[in-house]
Write a protein that holds these residues in place. Structure first.
Motif, PDB file in Angstrom:
ATOM      1  N   PHE A  45       0.832  -1.210   0.000  1.00 16.60           N
ATOM      2  CA  PHE A  45       0.000   0.000   0.000  1.00 16.60           C
ATOM      3  C   PHE A  45       0.865   1.257   0.000  1.00 16.60           C
ATOM      4  O   PHE A  45       0.560   2.232  -0.698  1.00 16.60           O
ATOM      5  CB  PHE A  45      -0.921  -0.010   1.223  1.00 16.60           C
ATOM      6  CG  PHE A  45      -1.887   1.139   1.266  1.00 16.60           C
ATOM      7  CD1 PHE A  45      -2.951   1.203   0.374  1.00 16.60           C
ATOM      8  CD2 PHE A  45      -1.734   2.163   2.186  1.00 16.60           C
ATOM      9  CE1 PHE A  45      -3.842   2.262   0.401  1.00 16.60           C
ATOM     10  CE2 PHE A  45      -2.619   3.228   2.223  1.00 16.60           C
ATOM     11  CZ  PHE A  45      -3.672   3.274   1.326  1.00 16.60           C
ATOM     12  N   VAL A  46       1.949   1.254   0.773  1.00 14.58           N
ATOM     13  CA  VAL A  46       2.847   2.406   0.806  1.00 14.58           C
ATOM     14  C   VAL A  46       3.444   2.653  -0.579  1.00 14.58           C
ATOM     15  O   VAL A  46       3.527   3.801  -1.042  1.00 14.58           O
ATOM     16  CB  VAL A  46       3.960   2.191   1.846  1.00 14.58           C
ATOM     17  CG1 VAL A  46       5.046   3.252   1.704  1.00 14.58           C
ATOM     18  CG2 VAL A  46       3.385   2.226   3.258  1.00 14.58           C
ATOM     19  N   ASP A 105       2.123   1.855  -3.446  1.00 18.05           N
ATOM     20  CA  ASP A 105       1.060   2.378  -4.316  1.00 18.05           C
ATOM     21  C   ASP A 105       0.760   3.845  -4.016  1.00 18.05           C
ATOM     22  O   ASP A 105       0.505   4.633  -4.934  1.00 18.05           O
ATOM     23  CB  ASP A 105      -0.209   1.540  -4.146  1.00 18.05           C
ATOM     24  CG  ASP A 105      -0.060   0.134  -4.702  1.00 18.05           C
ATOM     25  OD1 ASP A 105       0.702  -0.033  -5.671  1.00 18.05           O
ATOM     26  OD2 ASP A 105      -0.701  -0.791  -4.166  1.00 18.05           O
ATOM     27  N   VAL A 106       0.784   4.211  -2.735  1.00 16.15           N
ATOM     28  CA  VAL A 106       0.554   5.610  -2.365  1.00 16.15           C
ATOM     29  C   VAL A 106       1.657   6.495  -2.940  1.00 16.15           C
ATOM     30  O   VAL A 106       1.391   7.607  -3.431  1.00 16.15           O
ATOM     31  CB  VAL A 106       0.475   5.753  -0.835  1.00 16.15           C
ATOM     32  CG1 VAL A 106       0.535   7.214  -0.413  1.00 16.15           C
ATOM     33  CG2 VAL A 106      -0.803   5.120  -0.306  1.00 16.15           C
ATOM     34  N   GLY A 128       1.147   9.397  -5.538  1.00 13.96           N
ATOM     35  CA  GLY A 128       1.620  10.712  -5.142  1.00 13.96           C
ATOM     36  C   GLY A 128       2.491  11.350  -6.218  1.00 13.96           C
ATOM     37  O   GLY A 128       2.389  12.548  -6.481  1.00 13.96           O
ATOM     38  N   ALA A 175      -7.113   7.554  -8.407  1.00 13.46           N
ATOM     39  CA  ALA A 175      -6.863   6.435  -7.500  1.00 13.46           C
ATOM     40  C   ALA A 175      -7.840   5.285  -7.752  1.00 13.46           C
ATOM     41  O   ALA A 175      -7.457   4.108  -7.697  1.00 13.46           O
ATOM     42  CB  ALA A 175      -6.975   6.912  -6.054  1.00 13.46           C
ATOM     43  N   TYR A 195     -12.384  -0.600  -3.728  1.00  6.92           N
ATOM     44  CA  TYR A 195     -11.585   0.595  -3.447  1.00  6.92           C
ATOM     45  C   TYR A 195     -12.459   1.758  -2.987  1.00  6.92           C
ATOM     46  O   TYR A 195     -12.041   2.552  -2.144  1.00  6.92           O
ATOM     47  CB  TYR A 195     -10.766   1.028  -4.663  1.00  6.92           C
ATOM     48  CG  TYR A 195      -9.958   2.262  -4.351  1.00  6.92           C
ATOM     49  CD1 TYR A 195      -8.871   2.198  -3.480  1.00  6.92           C
ATOM     50  CD2 TYR A 195     -10.325   3.515  -4.852  1.00  6.92           C
ATOM     51  CE1 TYR A 195      -8.157   3.333  -3.136  1.00  6.92           C
ATOM     52  CE2 TYR A 195      -9.608   4.653  -4.506  1.00  6.92           C
ATOM     53  CZ  TYR A 195      -8.524   4.558  -3.652  1.00  6.92           C
ATOM     54  OH  TYR A 195      -7.830   5.676  -3.297  1.00  6.92           O
ATOM     55  N   SER A 239     -11.692   4.029   0.281  1.00  9.48           N
ATOM     56  CA  SER A 239     -11.201   5.393   0.120  1.00  9.48           C
ATOM     57  C   SER A 239     -12.172   6.494   0.540  1.00  9.48           C
ATOM     58  O   SER A 239     -11.730   7.594   0.911  1.00  9.48           O
ATOM     59  CB  SER A 239     -10.808   5.633  -1.343  1.00  9.48           C
ATOM     60  OG  SER A 239     -11.949   5.545  -2.196  1.00  9.48           O
ATOM     61  N   ILE A 242      -4.450  12.624  -3.299  1.00  9.50           N
ATOM     62  CA  ILE A 242      -3.251  11.828  -3.570  1.00  9.50           C
ATOM     63  C   ILE A 242      -2.000  12.703  -3.581  1.00  9.50           C
ATOM     64  O   ILE A 242      -0.876  12.191  -3.506  1.00  9.50           O
ATOM     65  CB  ILE A 242      -3.368  11.070  -4.909  1.00  9.50           C
ATOM     66  CG1 ILE A 242      -3.566  12.043  -6.070  1.00  9.50           C
ATOM     67  CG2 ILE A 242      -4.515  10.076  -4.851  1.00  9.50           C
ATOM     68  CD1 ILE A 242      -3.550  11.384  -7.437  1.00  9.50           C
TER      69      ILE A 242
END
Length: 314
Positions: A24-25, A27-28, A32, A61, A104, A108, A297
């Motif tokens: 997840f990190v 993907d963030v 970003g 996202a 998702y 989210s 994001i």
């Protein structure tokens, strides 16, 4: 019979906490970077959109997670692919695109809805306030709780809604079904959702205090000023060498690149001084003009701070 969640239960390659968090990190970070590139190219456009810029971020996202976590992307975002995990259903099959999009969306919405510019008077003690509290705080509390403590299946709220699992893709498949979640987690999740409803109750109690009530008229005055999209107002203080300095502070997000407009800042400060019944007790009136965007994001801001002594504003 269900066993306590901490007991050893046969698993079918369920992805562990750190693998899922690491994916997840990653993907963030990827999202970003995309958001920062778009923000650099379209800074003024996103800044003028205000809160609606979050819709752009949400759409990006949603496309990223929805498409890649479905069978179209083999159930793997870039983070999941790099760390050897994928999203499947209870039968071990990849998700359809609508199912992955819903997954998702459930994850989210609480995070994208957090921080929406809602009038405090409307959000406290009203149906809207309770609904937002349930979605934002209830959704986040339950999602984080299940993600951390549901060790048996590692399903969080968005997984439970669509019946998905995240499994390790770099280990041999086991001919056993996925384990079931300990039912006690549902009871805890329900209690967390109910607890979230206490947020507007606490906020409504805060609104009855004298300090907060005094600031509400000023908040509405600043919110109605030309070019102001959102406003924040607060009292601050600082102590140095035994001397305490009190200040009335505002932060205004603008719909135009006017952060260098000293005349506008002074007019705002004068409005603040005129509307504040306690201005005689303040040592400074601080105005922070902000122009920027928040896509959810990625975000980018330009700001200029102005400070005046109350006697300068008469």
């Amino acid at each position: 019979m269900d066993a306590w969640d901490g007991e050893e239960v046969p698993a079918r390659g369920i992805a562990g906490f750190w693998r899922r968090l690491g994916a997840f990190v990653i993907d963030v970070i990827v999202l970003g970077i995309v958001g920062m590139i778009l923000g650099a190219l379209l800074f003024d456009t996103f800044a003028r959109m205000g809160i609606y810029a979050r819709l752009i971020g949400f759409a990006i996202a949603l496309a990223y997670f929805g498409v890649l976590n479905s069978r179209i992307g083999s159930g793997q975002t870039l983070g999941k692919r790099w760390l050897g995990v994928r999203v499947v259903d209870a039968q071990g099959q990849l998700l359809s695109l609508p199912r992955a999009l819903l997954r998702y969306t459930v994850l989210s919405i609480p995070f994208f809805a957090n921080g929406l510019p809602v009038d405090p008077g409307m959000a406290m003690g009203s149906v809207l306030g309770y609904l937002l509290a349930l979605i934002v705080f209830g959704g986040m509390f339950v999602t984080v709780y299940l993600y951390v403590f549901n060790r048996r299946t590692r399903q969080s709220l968005h997984d439970l809604v669509v019946g998905s699992y995240v499994e390790r893709f770099d280990s041999p498949a086991r001919p056993v079904p996925f384990p079931t979640m300990w039912r006690g987690h549902l009871a805890v999740a329900g209690l967390l959702a109910v607890a979230a409803l206490g947020v507007p109750i606490a906020a409504n109690h805060l609104a009855q205090t004298e300090s907060f009530a005094d600031l509400m008229p000023l908040y509405r005055t600043l919110s109605s000023q030309p070019h102001v999209m959102t406003a924040q107002v607060a009292r601050g203080w600082a102590s140095m060498n035994g001397r305490t300095t009190r200040s009335l502070q505002s932060s205004l997000q603008l719909d135009a690149p006017l952060i260098g407009d000293a005349a506008m800042a002074r007019r705002i400060a004068q409005r603040m001084a005129e509307a504040d019944s306690q201005i005689a007790q303040e040592n400074a009136v601080v105005v922070r003009l902000v122009f920027g965007y928040d896509m959810g994001i990625a975000s980018g801001w330009k700001a200029h701070v102005y400070s005046y002594k109350p006697e300068e504003l008469r």
